[in-house]
Design a protein around this motif. Structure first.
Motif, PDB file in Angstrom:
ATOM      1  N   UNK A  65      49.606  39.495  31.213  1.00  0.00           N
ATOM      2  CA  UNK A  65      48.333  39.262  31.590  1.00  0.00           C
ATOM      3  C   UNK A  65      48.197  39.157  33.104  1.00  0.00           C
ATOM      4  N   UNK A  66      49.298  38.228  33.359  1.00  0.00           N
ATOM      5  CA  UNK A  66      49.378  38.087  34.976  1.00  0.00           C
ATOM      6  C   UNK A  66      49.686  39.091  35.714  1.00  0.00           C
ATOM      7  N   UNK A  67      50.483  40.034  35.272  1.00  0.00           N
ATOM      8  CA  UNK A  67      50.992  41.346  35.960  1.00  0.00           C
ATOM      9  C   UNK A  67      49.564  42.237  35.922  1.00  0.00           C
ATOM     10  N   UNK A  68      49.172  42.538  34.810  1.00  0.00           N
ATOM     11  CA  UNK A  68      47.946  43.278  34.739  1.00  0.00           C
ATOM     12  C   UNK A  68      46.833  42.843  35.611  1.00  0.00           C
ATOM     13  N   UNK A  69      46.509  41.360  35.755  1.00  0.00           N
ATOM     14  CA  UNK A  69      45.413  40.911  36.603  1.00  0.00           C
ATOM     15  C   UNK A  69      45.746  41.150  38.087  1.00  0.00           C
ATOM     16  N   UNK A  70      47.077  41.030  38.532  1.00  0.00           N
ATOM     17  CA  UNK A  70      47.286  41.225  39.841  1.00  0.00           C
ATOM     18  C   UNK A  70      47.424  42.645  40.226  1.00  0.00           C
ATOM     19  N   UNK A  71      47.617  43.582  39.254  1.00  0.00           N
ATOM     20  CA  UNK A  71      47.324  45.037  39.494  1.00  0.00           C
ATOM     21  C   UNK A  71      46.049  45.384  39.607  1.00  0.00           C
ATOM     22  N   UNK A  72      45.016  44.744  38.985  1.00  0.00           N
ATOM     23  CA  UNK A  72      43.399  44.886  38.966  1.00  0.00           C
ATOM     24  C   UNK A  72      42.959  44.230  40.148  1.00  0.00           C
ATOM     25  N   UNK A  73      43.781  43.300  40.918  1.00  0.00           N
ATOM     26  CA  UNK A  73      43.055  42.491  42.021  1.00  0.00           C
ATOM     27  C   UNK A  73      42.298  43.277  42.951  1.00  0.00           C
ATOM     28  N   UNK A  74      42.655  44.365  43.335  1.00  0.00           N
ATOM     29  CA  UNK A  74      41.948  45.394  44.215  1.00  0.00           C
ATOM     30  C   UNK A  74      40.644  45.622  43.654  1.00  0.00           C
ATOM     31  N   UNK A  75      40.751  46.095  42.295  1.00  0.00           N
ATOM     32  CA  UNK A  75      39.267  46.274  41.591  1.00  0.00           C
ATOM     33  C   UNK A  75      38.520  45.222  41.788  1.00  0.00           C
ATOM     34  N   UNK A  76      38.975  43.968  41.242  1.00  0.00           N
ATOM     35  CA  UNK A  76      38.039  42.802  41.228  1.00  0.00           C
ATOM     36  C   UNK A  76      37.700  42.394  42.878  1.00  0.00           C
ATOM     37  N   UNK A  77      38.459  42.629  43.756  1.00  0.00           N
ATOM     38  CA  UNK A  77      38.255  42.212  45.173  1.00  0.00           C
ATOM     39  C   UNK A  77      36.969  43.217  45.602  1.00  0.00           C
ATOM     40  N   UNK A  78      36.805  44.313  44.967  1.00  0.00           N
ATOM     41  CA  UNK A  78      35.900  45.340  45.450  1.00  0.00           C
ATOM     42  C   UNK A  78      34.690  44.978  44.655  1.00  0.00           C
ATOM     43  N   UNK A  79      34.328  44.430  43.483  1.00  0.00           N
ATOM     44  CA  UNK A  79      33.628  44.022  42.896  1.00  0.00           C
ATOM     45  C   UNK A  79      33.108  42.712  43.632  1.00  0.00           C
ATOM     46  N   UNK A  80      33.939  41.803  44.167  1.00  0.00           N
ATOM     47  CA  UNK A  80      33.426  40.649  44.767  1.00  0.00           C
ATOM     48  C   UNK A  80      32.616  40.947  46.147  1.00  0.00           C
ATOM     49  N   UNK A  81      33.098  42.047  46.925  1.00  0.00           N
ATOM     50  CA  UNK A  81      32.619  42.833  48.162  1.00  0.00           C
ATOM     51  C   UNK A  81      30.932  42.916  47.671  1.00  0.00           C
ATOM     52  N   UNK A  82      30.901  43.656  46.808  1.00  0.00           N
ATOM     53  CA  UNK A  82      29.192  43.939  46.270  1.00  0.00           C
ATOM     54  C   UNK A  82      28.379  42.394  45.787  1.00  0.00           C
TER      55      UNK A  82
END
Length: 121
Positions: A65-82
């Motif tokens: 889970x930790x690995x997958x979340x850190x891999x998705x961090x860029x996608x999640x950060x992009x969502x935060x930008x919006x």
């Protein structure tokens, strides 16, 4: 007009908003490695460049889970930008929060100690 440098509790408000938004965004992830997680807290650096997202896990494997979340961090950060209206949206770092599991272990130890003491009395 001069920019106000110390807005009281701003970092706490930003961290709280990031916590709520990341919790919503994580639900949209389709990665099967991410178990049932809860976002416990977010710690933001003073310059808002980085945010450590502490999570606990109800179902699933911690490492995956930790690995997958850190891999998705860029996608999640992009969502935060919006969603966020701040100048710098921090880079996200996910870290497993052991507080809940540690509390359960300690509670179990206390119960064992009390049961042992009751037998001795």
């Amino acid at each position: 007009m001069r920019h106000k440098r110390n807005i009281p509790n701003r970092s706490f408000r930003v961290a709280d908003q990031i916590q709520r938004d990341v919790a919503e965004l994580v639900r949209e992830l389709k990665d099967p490695r991410i178990g049932m997680i809860t976002i416990n807290a977010v710690e933001v650096t003073p310059d808002y460049a980085h945010a450590t997202v502490l999570f606990s896990l109800l179902v699933g494997e911690v490492g995956q889970s930790e690995l997958a979340l850190n891999e998705a961090a860029g996608f999640l950060r992009n969502g935060l930008f919006k969603r966020l209206s701040i100048h710098t949206v921090p880079t996200l770092h996910f870290k497993f929060d052991q507080t809940t599991s540690r509390a359960a272990e300690l509670s179990s130890l206390i119960l064992q100690a009390n049961a042992t003491r009751a037998k001795e009395d």
